[in-house]
Design a protein around this motif. Sequence first.
Motif, short mmCIF file in Angstrom:
data_model
loop_
_atom_site.label_atom_id
_atom_site.label_comp_id
_atom_site.label_asym_id
_atom_site.label_seq_id
_atom_site.Cartn_x
_atom_site.Cartn_y
_atom_site.Cartn_z
N LEU A 1 89.60 69.30 94.17
CA LEU A 1 90.40 69.58 95.70
C LEU A 1 89.89 69.00 96.59
O LEU A 1 90.93 68.41 97.32
CB LEU A 1 90.43 71.24 95.54
N LEU A 2 88.77 68.89 97.12
CA LEU A 2 88.26 68.42 98.24
C LEU A 2 88.51 66.89 98.09
O LEU A 2 88.80 66.03 99.20
CB LEU A 2 86.84 68.67 98.47
N ALA A 3 88.20 66.27 97.04
CA ALA A 3 88.46 64.97 96.82
C ALA A 3 89.95 64.45 97.09
O ALA A 3 90.20 63.23 97.45
CB ALA A 3 87.69 64.69 95.53
N SER A 4 90.79 65.03 96.29
CA SER A 4 92.01 64.75 96.17
C SER A 4 93.03 65.03 97.24
O SER A 4 94.22 64.59 97.26
CB SER A 4 92.46 65.20 94.78
N ASP A 5 92.64 65.89 98.16
CA ASP A 5 93.77 66.69 99.09
C ASP A 5 93.06 66.61 100.38
O ASP A 5 92.17 67.35 100.86
CB ASP A 5 94.04 68.13 98.68
N LYS A 6 93.47 65.47 101.15
CA LYS A 6 92.85 65.29 102.59
C LYS A 6 93.21 66.85 103.44
O LYS A 6 92.31 66.93 104.27
CB LYS A 6 93.66 64.30 103.28
N ARG A 7 94.39 67.20 103.40
CA ARG A 7 94.70 68.45 104.08
C ARG A 7 93.71 69.58 103.83
O ARG A 7 93.33 70.03 104.93
CB ARG A 7 96.14 68.90 103.70
#
Length: 289
Positions: A186-192
């Motif tokens: 999640l943290l790697a794929s979603d900058k928001r």
Amino acid sequence: MSEALVDEIEAINSIYGDDTLTPSTQDQDPSIFILTLPGDTASLRLQFPQTYPDVPPTVLGTHSTGAAGKRGAAARDLTLFRDAVSEVYEPGQVCLFDAIEKVQELLAAVKEGEEEEDDEAVSPHAGDVPDATPTAPPTEPSAGGDLGPPPPWTLSAPFIENKSTFIARCAPVTTPAQAAAFLAHLLASDKRVRTATHNITAWRVRGPNGTSFQDCDDDGETAAGGRLLHLMQLMDLWDTMVVVTRWYGGQKLGPRRFALINQTARDAFVRAGLVREEVAAGGKRKGGR
């Protein structure tokens, strides 16, 4: 403009950027807004009836063709967004957040198919070219590269108060390592999400031979992870993880923030079918297993 729409505009701009949903400067009708979809996509003209969200918004058309400047891509984005609104809208419920997330899923699938077609079109047949010396892989994979499939998240509705926005994601997990891997993805794929103020996490897993594992992480929001884990214990939820993301709006919420964090998490659990909504006397809803 309804209070629900005011809150939704604030939530959408908190999550995706300040200029994501803005009143149209080219229309005299105050019910017309411009929605700029995340990424290299078209901007769309939306009209919100006075009775929204009791009736759905109208997608009038494209406002611009995006950075790519491709009319075909703009028409595609328009069609996909209309399909997304039709799929996620429920009378009386605001729908833009769910529609934006849905259209992102549809766009990712379409672009993946286009890339596969391009690869097939340019790939040489065996024997066309001599074997080349393998090159080292890039030090940083492109966005979404080498991350594997996304976790099966179920998202809550966005909750906002005093300009702070909260969104929860829950997913089934069977091991502590899987919970850690889902959070990392999640943290790697979603900058928001990665740039949000806090990502509060809790998970519980039943292991073999009667063992069990559970843990939590405040991510800077002191005591929030423990309260989130306690909520899962009270609800008797197992083999599940939840991540509550908060974007701070500049105004302190005090102890109220803990109720909002748990409320957002609970909404994700309900949407995932882990909690049953029951209507008690007087029409007030309560949850149960």
